[in-house]
Design a protein around this motif. Structure first.
Motif, PDB file in Angstrom:
ATOM      1  N   HIS A  80       0.742  -1.228   0.029  1.00 13.14           N
ATOM      2  CA  HIS A  80      -0.009  -0.020   0.063  1.00 13.14           C
ATOM      3  C   HIS A  80       0.881   1.161  -0.061  1.00 13.14           C
ATOM      4  CE1 HIS A  80      -2.515   3.227   1.687  1.00 13.14           C
ATOM      5  NE2 HIS A  80      -3.616   2.666   0.984  1.00 13.14           N
ATOM      6  N   HIS A  81       1.954   1.135   0.863  1.00  9.39           N
ATOM      7  CA  HIS A  81       2.816   2.624   0.775  1.00  9.39           C
ATOM      8  C   HIS A  81       4.154   2.164   1.520  1.00  9.39           C
ATOM      9  CE1 HIS A  81       0.493   2.829   4.883  1.00  9.39           C
ATOM     10  NE2 HIS A  81       1.931   3.277   5.269  1.00  9.39           N
ATOM     11  N   THR A  82       4.960   3.013   1.300  1.00 12.66           N
ATOM     12  CA  THR A  82       6.191   3.053   2.183  1.00 12.66           C
ATOM     13  C   THR A  82       6.085   4.375   3.092  1.00 12.66           C
ATOM     14  OG1 THR A  82       7.472   4.008   0.408  1.00 12.66           O
ATOM     15  CG2 THR A  82       7.567   1.797   0.895  1.00 12.66           C
ATOM     16  N   ALA A  83       7.007   4.668   4.038  1.00 15.09           N
ATOM     17  CA  ALA A  83       6.756   5.780   4.909  1.00 15.09           C
ATOM     18  C   ALA A  83       8.172   6.312   5.279  1.00 15.09           C
ATOM     19  CB  ALA A  83       5.978   5.244   6.076  1.00 15.09           C
ATOM     20  N   HIS A 112      -3.298   8.952  13.240  1.00 16.58           N
ATOM     21  CA  HIS A 112      -3.293   7.395  13.750  1.00 16.58           C
ATOM     22  C   HIS A 112      -3.426   7.453  15.420  1.00 16.58           C
ATOM     23  CE1 HIS A 112      -3.356   5.656   9.669  1.00 16.58           C
ATOM     24  NE2 HIS A 112      -2.203   6.655   9.409  1.00 16.58           N
ATOM     25  N   GLY A 113      -2.905   8.509  15.908  1.00 15.60           N
ATOM     26  CA  GLY A 113      -2.866   8.484  17.264  1.00 15.60           C
ATOM     27  C   GLY A 113      -1.252   8.600  17.798  1.00 15.60           C
ATOM     28  N   MET A 114      -0.504   7.580  17.095  1.00 15.03           N
ATOM     29  CA  MET A 114       0.896   7.495  17.569  1.00 15.03           C
ATOM     30  C   MET A 114       1.809   8.353  16.356  1.00 15.03           C
ATOM     31  SD  MET A 114      -0.139   4.877  15.619  1.00 15.03           S
ATOM     32  CE  MET A 114       0.648   4.074  14.187  1.00 15.03           C
ATOM     33  N   THR A 115       1.030   8.769  15.204  1.00 11.90           N
ATOM     34  CA  THR A 115       1.596   9.515  14.121  1.00 11.90           C
ATOM     35  C   THR A 115       0.444  10.490  13.532  1.00 11.90           C
ATOM     36  OG1 THR A 115       1.294   8.094  12.158  1.00 11.90           O
ATOM     37  CG2 THR A 115       3.484   7.724  13.568  1.00 11.90           C
ATOM     38  N   MET A 116       1.079  11.552  12.929  1.00 12.29           N
ATOM     39  CA  MET A 116       0.079  12.174  11.982  1.00 12.29           C
ATOM     40  C   MET A 116       0.772  12.185  10.838  1.00 12.29           C
ATOM     41  SD  MET A 116      -0.818  15.737  14.147  1.00 12.29           S
ATOM     42  CE  MET A 116      -2.021  16.368  12.971  1.00 12.29           C
ATOM     43  N   SER A 117      -0.080  11.587   9.663  1.00 14.78           N
ATOM     44  CA  SER A 117       0.394  11.137   8.505  1.00 14.78           C
ATOM     45  C   SER A 117      -0.052  11.862   7.235  1.00 14.78           C
ATOM     46  CB  SER A 117       0.200   9.460   8.542  1.00 14.78           C
ATOM     47  OG  SER A 117       0.956   8.752   9.415  1.00 14.78           O
ATOM     48  N   MET A 118       0.431  12.175   6.251  1.00 12.82           N
ATOM     49  CA  MET A 118      -0.065  12.376   4.968  1.00 12.82           C
ATOM     50  C   MET A 118       0.443  11.547   3.892  1.00 12.82           C
ATOM     51  SD  MET A 118       0.774  16.631   4.964  1.00 12.82           S
ATOM     52  CE  MET A 118       0.508  17.394   6.438  1.00 12.82           C
ATOM     53  N   TYR A 119      -0.624  11.018   3.111  1.00  9.40           N
ATOM     54  CA  TYR A 119      -0.133  10.105   2.021  1.00  9.40           C
ATOM     55  C   TYR A 119      -0.318  10.665   0.575  1.00  9.40           C
ATOM     56  CZ  TYR A 119      -1.003   6.796   5.871  1.00  9.40           C
ATOM     57  OH  TYR A 119      -1.002   6.288   7.064  1.00  9.40           O
ATOM     58  N   TYR A 120       0.980  10.443  -0.068  1.00  9.01           N
ATOM     59  CA  TYR A 120       0.827  10.694  -1.389  1.00  9.01           C
ATOM     60  C   TYR A 120       1.110   9.776  -2.264  1.00  9.01           C
ATOM     61  CZ  TYR A 120       2.522  15.400   0.747  1.00  9.01           C
ATOM     62  OH  TYR A 120       2.358  16.382   1.524  1.00  9.01           O
ATOM     63  N   ASN A 126       2.258   3.961  -6.289  1.00 17.48           N
ATOM     64  CA  ASN A 126       2.372   3.474  -5.146  1.00 17.48           C
ATOM     65  C   ASN A 126       2.073   4.601  -3.884  1.00 17.48           C
ATOM     66  OD1 ASN A 126       3.545   1.143  -5.942  1.00 17.48           O
ATOM     67  ND2 ASN A 126       5.106   2.508  -6.766  1.00 17.48           N
ATOM     68  N   GLY A 127       1.631   4.296  -2.590  1.00 16.73           N
ATOM     69  CA  GLY A 127       1.576   5.079  -1.727  1.00 16.73           C
ATOM     70  C   GLY A 127       3.009   5.606  -1.292  1.00 16.73           C
ATOM     71  N   VAL A 128       2.997   6.740  -0.576  1.00 18.07           N
ATOM     72  CA  VAL A 128       4.221   7.341   0.116  1.00 18.07           C
ATOM     73  C   VAL A 128       3.523   8.155   1.538  1.00 18.07           C
ATOM     74  CG1 VAL A 128       6.499   8.738  -0.128  1.00 18.07           C
ATOM     75  CG2 VAL A 128       5.712   7.450  -1.964  1.00 18.07           C
ATOM     76  N   GLU A 129       3.937   7.438   2.503  1.00 14.89           N
ATOM     77  CA  GLU A 129       3.550   8.163   3.707  1.00 14.89           C
ATOM     78  C   GLU A 129       4.725   9.173   4.154  1.00 14.89           C
ATOM     79  OE1 GLU A 129       2.184   7.087   8.526  1.00 14.89           O
ATOM     80  OE2 GLU A 129       2.529   5.748   6.821  1.00 14.89           O
ATOM     81  N   ILE A 130       4.259  10.394   4.585  1.00 19.59           N
ATOM     82  CA  ILE A 130       5.196  11.369   5.492  1.00 19.59           C
ATOM     83  C   ILE A 130       4.655  11.468   6.628  1.00 19.59           C
ATOM     84  CG2 ILE A 130       6.481  13.582   5.228  1.00 19.59           C
ATOM     85  CD1 ILE A 130       7.206  11.780   2.861  1.00 19.59           C
ATOM     86  N   GLU A 194     -11.347   7.797   0.670  1.00 19.06           N
ATOM     87  CA  GLU A 194     -11.111   6.278   0.808  1.00 19.06           C
ATOM     88  C   GLU A 194      -9.698   5.907   1.451  1.00 19.06           C
ATOM     89  OE1 GLU A 194     -12.293   4.231  -2.367  1.00 19.06           O
ATOM     90  OE2 GLU A 194     -14.212   4.230  -1.803  1.00 19.06           O
ATOM     91  N   VAL A 195      -9.445   5.102   2.294  1.00 20.01           N
ATOM     92  CA  VAL A 195      -8.124   4.775   2.567  1.00 20.01           C
ATOM     93  C   VAL A 195      -7.473   3.982   1.329  1.00 20.01           C
ATOM     94  CG1 VAL A 195      -6.604   3.222   4.193  1.00 20.01           C
ATOM     95  CG2 VAL A 195      -8.703   4.763   4.914  1.00 20.01           C
ATOM     96  N   TYR A 196      -8.331   3.440   0.398  1.00 19.83           N
ATOM     97  CA  TYR A 196      -7.563   2.764  -0.663  1.00 19.83           C
ATOM     98  C   TYR A 196      -6.738   3.523  -1.652  1.00 19.83           C
ATOM     99  CZ  TYR A 196     -11.520  -0.856  -0.003  1.00 19.83           C
ATOM    100  OH  TYR A 196     -12.131  -1.697   0.407  1.00 19.83           O
ATOM    101  N   LEU A 197      -5.655   3.167  -2.328  1.00 21.04           N
ATOM    102  CA  LEU A 197      -4.989   3.803  -3.109  1.00 21.04           C
ATOM    103  C   LEU A 197      -6.140   4.272  -4.380  1.00 21.04           C
ATOM    104  CD1 LEU A 197      -1.819   1.972  -3.291  1.00 21.04           C
ATOM    105  CD2 LEU A 197      -1.939   3.964  -2.186  1.00 21.04           C
TER     106      LEU A 197
END
Length: 201
Positions: A80-83, A112-120, A126-130, A194-197
């Protein structure tokens, strides 16, 4: 009967890199440099190896001949993604603003609680989480994931609008306060994605 299988190595290897097969080598090199600061260590006509730290490479790109394009990539099993993680909230939000000014925006944003995440999405879809760790400490965030009933109930977390997060920082709110308000739904976007890519092939 005792189970004597060794379920994990006593000396664990550390994660080193991810490799992508690509039909868009040059676009992928440009994207990962722009989004996460990965620079080529070696860049040829059919492959590139990129890093943004002391490792010899963190992402490898292989432009293999005869690759087939994916179909319905966002709704099929697989990666789904790399981070990538920033050390501070300010670095994280500054990177968002830099990319936005260049026309690159995330398709999904989650606290997510333990991280704040942006998905590109990269040029191959392919997903890329920052992300940024909300605890500022891996031991604390890991412990929270382990015992938290909140995370067990909703591991996806709270959607947010990154522009509202940036505006809150401009008003002088602390990272801790922004995170708290985000979890309470104050920075929710008008449309929940959606959480889907996203499929764009």
């Amino acid at each position: 009967m005792a189970d004597n299988r060794k379920r994990r190595p006593i000396n664990r290897p550390k994660f080193h890199h991810t490799t992508f097969a690509t039909t868009k080598l040059h676009e992928m090199v440009e994207f990962y440099e722009k989004v996460a600061g990965l620079e080529p260590v070696h860049y040829g006509d059919e492959a590139a190896w990129l890093t943004n730290d002391d490792a010899n490479h963190r992402i490898a790109l292989l432009a293999l001949p005869g690759l087939k394009l994916p179909q319905d990539k966002g709704h099929t099993a697989g990666l789904h993604h790399t981070a990538f993680e920033y050390e501070s909230f300010d670095q994280w939000i500054d990177n968002y603003l830099r990319l936005k000014a260049d026309g690159i925006v995330p398709f999904l944003n989650l606290d997510h609680g333990m991280t704040m995440s942006m998905y590109y999405q990269d040029p191959e879809g392919n997903g890329v989480e920052i992300q940024v760790d909300t605890f500022g400490n891996w031991h604390a965030s890991k412990e929270w994931m382990w015992y938290s009933a909140e995370f067990a109930k909703d591991p996806i977390g709270a959607h947010f609008d990154p522009d509202k997060i940036a505006e809150a920082r401009e008003r002088g709110l602390s990272f801790e306060e922004i995170h708290r308000r985000c979890r309470e739904g104050e920075y929710k976007p008008e449309v929940i994605p959606e959480v889907y890519l996203p499929e764009f092939w």
